[in-house]
Design an enzyme around this catalytic site. Structure first.
Site, PDB file in Angstrom:
ATOM      1  N   CYS A  23       0.804  -1.216   0.000  1.00 32.87           N
ATOM      2  CA  CYS A  23       0.000   0.000   0.000  1.00 32.87           C
ATOM      3  C   CYS A  23       0.842   1.274   0.000  1.00 32.87           C
ATOM      4  CB  CYS A  23      -0.952  -0.014   1.191  1.00 32.87           C
ATOM      5  SG  CYS A  23      -2.246  -1.255   1.051  1.00 32.87           S
ATOM      6  N   LYS A  26       0.423   3.474  -3.127  1.00 31.47           N
ATOM      7  CA  LYS A  26      -0.779   4.243  -3.424  1.00 31.47           C
ATOM      8  C   LYS A  26      -0.423   5.618  -3.981  1.00 31.47           C
ATOM      9  CE  LYS A  26      -4.364   2.522  -0.283  1.00 31.47           C
ATOM     10  NZ  LYS A  26      -5.298   2.903   0.788  1.00 31.47           N
ATOM     11  N   ASP A  62     -14.751   6.545   2.070  1.00 34.33           N
ATOM     12  CA  ASP A  62     -14.927   5.311   2.835  1.00 34.33           C
ATOM     13  C   ASP A  62     -14.172   4.173   2.165  1.00 34.33           C
ATOM     14  OD1 ASP A  62     -17.173   5.212   5.150  1.00 34.33           O
ATOM     15  OD2 ASP A  62     -17.628   6.835   3.754  1.00 34.33           O
ATOM     16  N   ASP A  80      -8.879  -3.998  -4.492  1.00 27.84           N
ATOM     17  CA  ASP A  80      -7.572  -3.585  -3.979  1.00 27.84           C
ATOM     18  C   ASP A  80      -6.502  -4.507  -4.550  1.00 27.84           C
ATOM     19  OD1 ASP A  80      -5.458  -2.513  -2.330  1.00 27.84           O
ATOM     20  OD2 ASP A  80      -7.026  -1.883  -0.934  1.00 27.84           O
ATOM     21  N   ASP A 103     -11.403  -4.117   3.393  1.00 25.46           N
ATOM     22  CA  ASP A 103     -12.283  -3.003   3.045  1.00 25.46           C
ATOM     23  C   ASP A 103     -13.746  -3.346   3.307  1.00 25.46           C
ATOM     24  OD1 ASP A 103     -10.213  -1.359   2.295  1.00 25.46           O
ATOM     25  OD2 ASP A 103     -10.388  -1.767   0.163  1.00 25.46           O
ATOM     26  N   GLY A 151     -11.454 -14.198 -12.378  1.00 30.78           N
ATOM     27  CA  GLY A 151     -10.836 -12.885 -12.264  1.00 30.78           C
ATOM     28  C   GLY A 151     -10.314 -12.412 -13.593  1.00 30.78           C
ATOM     29  N   HIS A 152      -9.263 -11.608 -13.543  1.00 31.60           N
ATOM     30  CA  HIS A 152      -8.714 -11.028 -14.772  1.00 31.60           C
ATOM     31  C   HIS A 152      -7.202 -10.905 -14.629  1.00 31.60           C
ATOM     32  CE1 HIS A 152      -8.765  -8.833 -18.515  1.00 31.60           C
ATOM     33  NE2 HIS A 152      -8.067  -7.841 -17.967  1.00 31.60           N
ATOM     34  N   SER A 153      -6.478 -11.177 -15.707  1.00 26.27           N
ATOM     35  CA  SER A 153      -5.013 -11.088 -15.690  1.00 26.27           C
ATOM     36  C   SER A 153      -4.524 -10.344 -16.916  1.00 26.27           C
ATOM     37  CB  SER A 153      -4.389 -12.486 -15.640  1.00 26.27           C
ATOM     38  OG  SER A 153      -4.739 -13.221 -16.807  1.00 26.27           O
ATOM     39  N   ASP A 236     -10.043   1.407   8.007  1.00 25.04           N
ATOM     40  CA  ASP A 236      -8.831   0.606   8.228  1.00 25.04           C
ATOM     41  C   ASP A 236      -7.595   1.437   7.936  1.00 25.04           C
ATOM     42  OD1 ASP A 236      -9.033   0.590   5.449  1.00 25.04           O
ATOM     43  OD2 ASP A 236      -8.789  -1.575   5.241  1.00 25.04           O
TER      44      ASP A 236
END
Length: 342
Positions: A23, A26, A62, A80, A103, A151-153, A236
């Site tokens: 993180c 970010k 949020d 995330d 989250d 998912g996605h790659s 968080d």
């Protein structure tokens, strides 16, 4: 570092393939807020308004979006992902999944289903490592009772992994960032110091089991305990550090936070890592962002950097008491800066 299109042989240090870690990568909070300013959903009933009531959206930053779907049910949605924060691919997958699930917990929800988000330098890193990353994510999702389905790659110059998570919540029992009130204590459910330890790990290869354990611990039990105690406000602590996330909470709620610096818990080795200079650029940007909103109370730069340390999969910051979590301060009526240290 290997050249492009050459798969590395032998032990791989994943953190060397990323410009930052976790993180701490970010986009700085001030820059991000400038980008999303004014991006709000249409009012209910207006042309182009989607179905359902957007209960929690972009207004205050949020942790997840919450949409009411009738009665005592609301859908919670978040995503995330980040670059490697540790070298072990299985642990990285676990950390990234726990961080994404956090989250949902941070707004008082329970995760239902997740999909993987993966970027991989397929010409440079063995695909066998991908399986370990995904296995780590799957194991943590299973611990949370959350399905993982597809998912996605993409082929990416830097490895990246995370999840998009959908959960459910009771709209009458949410944890919101704008619901703090003067007179409430401030609780923190995980110790700080993850950022400086991860920065040291990236630079030296030293492994800090205490950091991995903290990052892979779900915030599920803390969120459930907060809701059971009647708490209405939480967030968080991740890439913007304790000070950054606490400032966002105070700004949204119109209060001042008084932090008892001596009560803030830290992981073993965090202060030594700071003394040895292992501070990420993200942590320094966090401190620069909150400094104009902060009364430091005479504390020096080192203490401020630890309080602004960019966390990955950190704990919940709660306006109220959570059994077993240290109380690190109190909320008072807004008076001058949003943050005050003593």
């Amino acid at each position: 570092m290997t050249s492009a299109n050459v798969v590395e042989d032998g032990p791989v240090r994943l953190t060397r393939y990323a410009h930052g870690g976790g993180c701490a990568c970010k986009i700085p909070p001030g820059e991000l807020e400038a980008v999303v300013a004014g991006l709000k959903a249409p009012r209910p009933g207006s042309a182009g308004s989607p179905a359902g009531e957007l209960i929690v959206g972009l207004d205050d930053g949020d942790d997840a979006a919450v949409v009411g779907i009738g009665g005592d049910r609301a859908v919670v949605v978040t995503a995330d992902f980040f670059t490697p924060v540790v070298d072990d691919p299985y642990d990285w997958g676990r950390v990234a999944a726990a961080n994404a699930l956090s989250d949902v917990y941070a707004v008082g929800g329970e995760p239902l289903v997740a999909v993987n988000l993966l970027g991989w330098p397929r010409g440079r890193l063995p695909l066998d490592l991908v399986k370990e990353v995904l296995r780590g994510g799957l194991d943590v999702a299973r611990e949370a009772g959350c399905h993982v389905s597809g998912g996605h790659s993409v082929d990416d110059p830097e490895p990246k992994y995370g999840m998009a998570v959908t959960g459910l919540a009771d709209p009458a029992r949410l944890l919101r960032i704008d619901a703090a009130r003067p007179g409430l204590p401030i609780s923190l459910t995980k110790p700080l110091g993850i950022g400086v330890l991860n920065t040291r790990h990236k630079a030296t290869g030293e492994v800090f089991a205490q950091a991995v354990k903290t990052m892979t611990t779900l915030n599920r039990d803390a969120a459930r305990a907060a809701l059971a105690a009647g708490v209405e406000c939480a967030t968080d602590v991740t890439g913007f550090g304790l000070l950054g996330h606490l400032y966002k909470l105070c700004r949204a709620s119109g209060v001042t936070a008084v932090v008892e610096v001596a009560a803030v818990p830290y992981l073993e080795g965090a202060r030594q890592a700071l003394r040895d200079g292992y501070v990420s650029g993200g942590t320094r940007r966090n401190l620069d962002w909150v400094r104009p909103r902060l009364d430091p109370g005479g504390f020096g730069e080192d203490e401020l950097l630890l309080l602004a340390d960019a966390q990955t999969s950190g704990g919940l910051l709660v306006a109220g008491e959570v059994p077993g979590a240290p109380v690190i301060g109190e909320l008072v009526p807004l008076d001058g800066p949003h943050l005050r240290l003593r």
